[in-house]
Design a protein around this motif. Structure first.
Motif, PDB file in Angstrom:
ATOM      1  N   GLN A  57      82.888  50.540  30.474  1.00 16.14           N
ATOM      2  CA  GLN A  57      83.246  49.150  30.759  1.00 16.14           C
ATOM      3  C   GLN A  57      84.236  48.612  29.733  1.00 16.14           C
ATOM      4  O   GLN A  57      85.179  47.896  30.087  1.00 16.14           O
ATOM      5  CB  GLN A  57      81.991  48.278  30.806  1.00 16.14           C
ATOM      6  N   GLN A  58      84.052  48.963  28.467  1.00 20.80           N
ATOM      7  CA  GLN A  58      84.983  48.530  27.429  1.00 20.80           C
ATOM      8  C   GLN A  58      86.355  49.166  27.629  1.00 20.80           C
ATOM      9  O   GLN A  58      87.379  48.512  27.480  1.00 20.80           O
ATOM     10  CB  GLN A  58      84.439  48.866  26.036  1.00 20.80           C
ATOM     11  N   ILE A  59      86.360  50.438  27.983  1.00 21.77           N
ATOM     12  CA  ILE A  59      87.631  51.125  28.234  1.00 21.77           C
ATOM     13  C   ILE A  59      88.362  50.474  29.405  1.00 21.77           C
ATOM     14  O   ILE A  59      89.570  50.241  29.339  1.00 21.77           O
ATOM     15  CB  ILE A  59      87.392  52.630  28.495  1.00 21.77           C
ATOM     16  N   GLU A  60      87.632  50.147  30.455  1.00 20.94           N
ATOM     17  CA  GLU A  60      88.257  49.485  31.604  1.00 20.94           C
ATOM     18  C   GLU A  60      88.868  48.147  31.206  1.00 20.94           C
ATOM     19  O   GLU A  60      89.967  47.814  31.639  1.00 20.94           O
ATOM     20  CB  GLU A  60      87.238  49.278  32.725  1.00 20.94           C
ATOM     21  N   ALA A  61      88.168  47.390  30.380  1.00 19.28           N
ATOM     22  CA  ALA A  61      88.709  46.108  29.911  1.00 19.28           C
ATOM     23  C   ALA A  61      89.978  46.324  29.097  1.00 19.28           C
ATOM     24  O   ALA A  61      90.959  45.578  29.246  1.00 19.28           O
ATOM     25  CB  ALA A  61      87.653  45.363  29.089  1.00 19.28           C
ATOM     26  N   ASP A  62      89.972  47.351  28.253  1.00 19.91           N
ATOM     27  CA  ASP A  62      91.153  47.653  27.443  1.00 19.91           C
ATOM     28  C   ASP A  62      92.314  48.132  28.310  1.00 19.91           C
ATOM     29  O   ASP A  62      93.470  47.789  28.062  1.00 19.91           O
ATOM     30  CB  ASP A  62      90.822  48.694  26.373  1.00 19.91           C
ATOM     31  N   LEU A  63      92.017  48.924  29.324  1.00 24.76           N
ATOM     32  CA  LEU A  63      93.061  49.368  30.245  1.00 24.76           C
ATOM     33  C   LEU A  63      93.684  48.175  30.967  1.00 24.76           C
ATOM     34  O   LEU A  63      94.900  48.128  31.171  1.00 24.76           O
ATOM     35  CB  LEU A  63      92.493  50.359  31.268  1.00 24.76           C
ATOM     36  N   GLU A  64      92.844  47.239  31.328  1.00 29.69           N
ATOM     37  CA  GLU A  64      93.332  46.048  32.035  1.00 29.69           C
ATOM     38  C   GLU A  64      94.280  45.223  31.159  1.00 29.69           C
ATOM     39  O   GLU A  64      95.265  44.683  31.648  1.00 29.69           O
ATOM     40  CB  GLU A  64      92.149  45.194  32.507  1.00 29.69           C
ATOM     41  N   GLU A  74     101.592  56.791  35.458  1.00 28.08           N
ATOM     42  CA  GLU A  74     100.496  56.637  34.490  1.00 28.08           C
ATOM     43  C   GLU A  74      99.285  56.012  35.161  1.00 28.08           C
ATOM     44  O   GLU A  74      98.145  56.432  34.913  1.00 28.08           O
ATOM     45  CB  GLU A  74     100.946  55.782  33.311  1.00 28.08           C
ATOM     46  N   LEU A  75      99.503  55.021  36.026  1.00 24.44           N
ATOM     47  CA  LEU A  75      98.391  54.390  36.733  1.00 24.44           C
ATOM     48  C   LEU A  75      97.680  55.390  37.636  1.00 24.44           C
ATOM     49  O   LEU A  75      96.447  55.378  37.735  1.00 24.44           O
ATOM     50  CB  LEU A  75      98.881  53.187  37.544  1.00 24.44           C
ATOM     51  N   LYS A  76      98.454  56.267  38.264  1.00 30.52           N
ATOM     52  CA  LYS A  76      97.841  57.296  39.107  1.00 30.52           C
ATOM     53  C   LYS A  76      96.973  58.227  38.264  1.00 30.52           C
ATOM     54  O   LYS A  76      95.841  58.558  38.643  1.00 30.52           O
ATOM     55  CB  LYS A  76      98.919  58.094  39.832  1.00 30.52           C
ATOM     56  N   GLU A  77      97.472  58.625  37.119  1.00 36.60           N
ATOM     57  CA  GLU A  77      96.716  59.515  36.229  1.00 36.60           C
ATOM     58  C   GLU A  77      95.461  58.816  35.697  1.00 36.60           C
ATOM     59  O   GLU A  77      94.390  59.419  35.614  1.00 36.60           O
ATOM     60  CB  GLU A  77      97.602  59.997  35.082  1.00 36.60           C
ATOM     61  N   ILE A  78      95.604  57.544  35.350  1.00 39.84           N
ATOM     62  CA  ILE A  78      94.446  56.760  34.896  1.00 39.84           C
ATOM     63  C   ILE A  78      93.404  56.692  36.014  1.00 39.84           C
ATOM     64  O   ILE A  78      92.202  56.884  35.781  1.00 39.84           O
ATOM     65  CB  ILE A  78      94.876  55.348  34.444  1.00 39.84           C
ATOM     66  N   GLY A  79      93.857  56.435  37.232  1.00 39.67           N
ATOM     67  CA  GLY A  79      92.943  56.381  38.375  1.00 39.67           C
ATOM     68  C   GLY A  79      92.210  57.693  38.584  1.00 39.67           C
ATOM     69  O   GLY A  79      91.011  57.712  38.875  1.00 39.67           O
ATOM     70  N   LYS A  80      92.923  58.781  38.413  1.00 39.98           N
ATOM     71  CA  LYS A  80      92.311  60.112  38.550  1.00 39.98           C
ATOM     72  C   LYS A  80      91.220  60.310  37.500  1.00 39.98           C
ATOM     73  O   LYS A  80      90.129  60.797  37.800  1.00 39.98           O
ATOM     74  CB  LYS A  80      93.399  61.180  38.418  1.00 39.98           C
ATOM     75  N   LYS A  81      91.509  59.919  36.269  1.00 35.01           N
ATOM     76  CA  LYS A  81      90.532  60.060  35.181  1.00 35.01           C
ATOM     77  C   LYS A  81      89.326  59.158  35.417  1.00 35.01           C
ATOM     78  O   LYS A  81      88.177  59.565  35.194  1.00 35.01           O
ATOM     79  CB  LYS A  81      91.191  59.742  33.845  1.00 35.01           C
ATOM     80  N   LYS A  82      89.591  57.928  35.871  1.00 36.62           N
ATOM     81  CA  LYS A  82      88.490  57.009  36.162  1.00 36.62           C
ATOM     82  C   LYS A  82      87.629  57.556  37.294  1.00 36.62           C
ATOM     83  O   LYS A  82      86.397  57.474  37.244  1.00 36.62           O
ATOM     84  CB  LYS A  82      89.037  55.624  36.513  1.00 36.62           C
ATOM     85  N   GLY A  83      88.274  58.126  38.308  1.00 38.63           N
ATOM     86  CA  GLY A  83      87.532  58.694  39.429  1.00 38.63           C
ATOM     87  C   GLY A  83      86.616  59.818  39.000  1.00 38.63           C
ATOM     88  O   GLY A  83      85.466  59.910  39.445  1.00 38.63           O
TER      89      GLY A  83
END
Length: 121
Positions: A57-64, A74-83
């Motif tokens: 949750q903290q990482i998601e806030a920082d990403l935002e 980069e957003l696609k790669e971030i999405g892949k990692k989050k998935g």
């Protein structure tokens, strides 16, 4: 002069700390968390899962905070990692649901047995 040097050191330290918070920081933290969960989740306790959830949750806030700085790639790669990370959380939730359902079935079985015994008395 000592106060001036002390103030300069404090300002430089604050600047260095602030500059360490780049758009790459949460991406690297997401990599680390995903790798940690991937390698060790089978041994995780409930507390470990709770800590991983809070960390995610903290990482998601920082990403935002840095969202506008990321390219589409980069957003696609971030999405892949989050998935990938979320898949581990989903597996854990499914396991918990299964365990809870098994407990409920045992309890329901006992409830029916007790109800039947109560009716026959």
């Amino acid at each position: 002069m000592n106060k001036f040097c002390g103030s300069i050191i404090i300002l430089l330290t604050a600047f260095l700390i602030a500059s360490c918070d780049s758009k790459e920081t949460p991406v690297n933290e997401l990599d680390d968390l995903t790798e940690e969960i991937s390698e060790n989740s089978k041994e995780y306790s409930d507390e470990d899962w709770e800590e991983a959830t809070l960390q995610y949750q903290q990482i998601e806030a920082d990403l935002e905070k840095h969202h506008s700085e990321y390219t589409d790639a980069e957003l696609k790669e971030i999405g892949k990692k989050k998935g990938k990370c979320l898949a581990f959380f989903a597996k854990r939730s499914a396991k918990n649901l299964k365990e809870n359902m098994e407990d409920m079935m045992h309890e329901a079985s006992g409830l029916i047995e007790g109800f039947t015994e109560g009716l026959s008395e």
